[in-house]
Design a protein around this motif. Structure first.
Motif, PDB file in Angstrom:
ATOM      1  N   ARG A   2       0.825  -1.194   0.000  1.00  0.00           N
ATOM      2  CA  ARG A   2       0.000   0.000   0.000  1.00  0.00           C
ATOM      3  C   ARG A   2       0.875   1.265   0.000  1.00  0.00           C
ATOM      4  N   SER A   3       1.958   1.262   0.783  1.00  0.00           N
ATOM      5  CA  SER A   3       2.842   2.429   0.832  1.00  0.00           C
ATOM      6  C   SER A   3       3.560   2.624  -0.504  1.00  0.00           C
ATOM      7  N   LEU A   4       3.866   1.538  -1.190  1.00  0.00           N
ATOM      8  CA  LEU A   4       4.492   1.639  -2.511  1.00  0.00           C
ATOM      9  C   LEU A   4       3.534   2.306  -3.507  1.00  0.00           C
ATOM     10  N   GLY A   5       2.257   2.006  -3.416  1.00  0.00           N
ATOM     11  CA  GLY A   5       1.246   2.634  -4.269  1.00  0.00           C
ATOM     12  C   GLY A   5       1.114   4.118  -3.994  1.00  0.00           C
ATOM     13  N   ILE A   6       1.181   4.473  -2.713  1.00  0.00           N
ATOM     14  CA  ILE A   6       1.090   5.884  -2.341  1.00  0.00           C
ATOM     15  C   ILE A   6       2.294   6.651  -2.878  1.00  0.00           C
ATOM     16  N   VAL A   7       3.485   6.080  -2.771  1.00  0.00           N
ATOM     17  CA  VAL A   7       4.697   6.725  -3.290  1.00  0.00           C
ATOM     18  C   VAL A   7       4.601   6.883  -4.811  1.00  0.00           C
ATOM     19  N   ALA A   8       4.114   5.839  -5.495  1.00  0.00           N
ATOM     20  CA  ALA A   8       3.974   5.899  -6.952  1.00  0.00           C
ATOM     21  C   ALA A   8       2.992   6.996  -7.350  1.00  0.00           C
TER      22      ALA A   8
END
Length: 128
Positions: A2-8
């Motif tokens: 989920r945090s990777l999606g937010i960063v993207a």
């Protein structure tokens, strides 16, 4: 994950903002003073293509140009600039040059006319 999606998403939003900023910045017209500075090398070439240069007179040095207020009655859209020039003969004089809107050209396209001294200024302002 989920945090990777937010960063993207943050990267995509940042990149989109950058692209939009650059797009709008490239669409605005340059300040007339900036145009005088940008056209200084072209003014030198225009002078050296003229009759005075055929007699051996060349521009050795041209100081930072300045925009000059265009008098009433001058060609609409004309940007008048001046810079102090040192010529190959050792003489120093004002080099006047004008950015004349190109006939039938797109907005922002100019022809350049350059001439030294007060007579040069008068001949440039006489353009119609």
């Amino acid at each position: 994950m989920r945090s990777l999606g937010i960063v993207a998403m943050a990267l995509l939003i940042g990149a989109g903002g950058f692209v939009l900023t650059e797009f709008f910045r490239s669409q605005r017209l340059a300040d007339p003073t900036d145009r005088c500075v940008e056209a200084a090398s072209s003014a030198r070439q225009a002078f050296e293509a003229g009759p005075m240069a055929r007699g051996g007179r060349r521009v050795e040095e041209l100081t930072a140009p300045q925009r000059v207020e265009t008098p009433e009655g001058a060609m609409p859209g004309l940007i008048l600039c001046r810079g102090e020039a040192r010529f190959s003969s050792g003489a120093q004089d004002t080099l006047w040059y004008a950015l004349v809107p190109a006939a039938g050209g797109d907005a922002g396209q100019f022809m350049i006319h350059a001439a030294p001294g007060e007579m040069g200024r008068r001949s440039i302002l006489a353009l119609r």
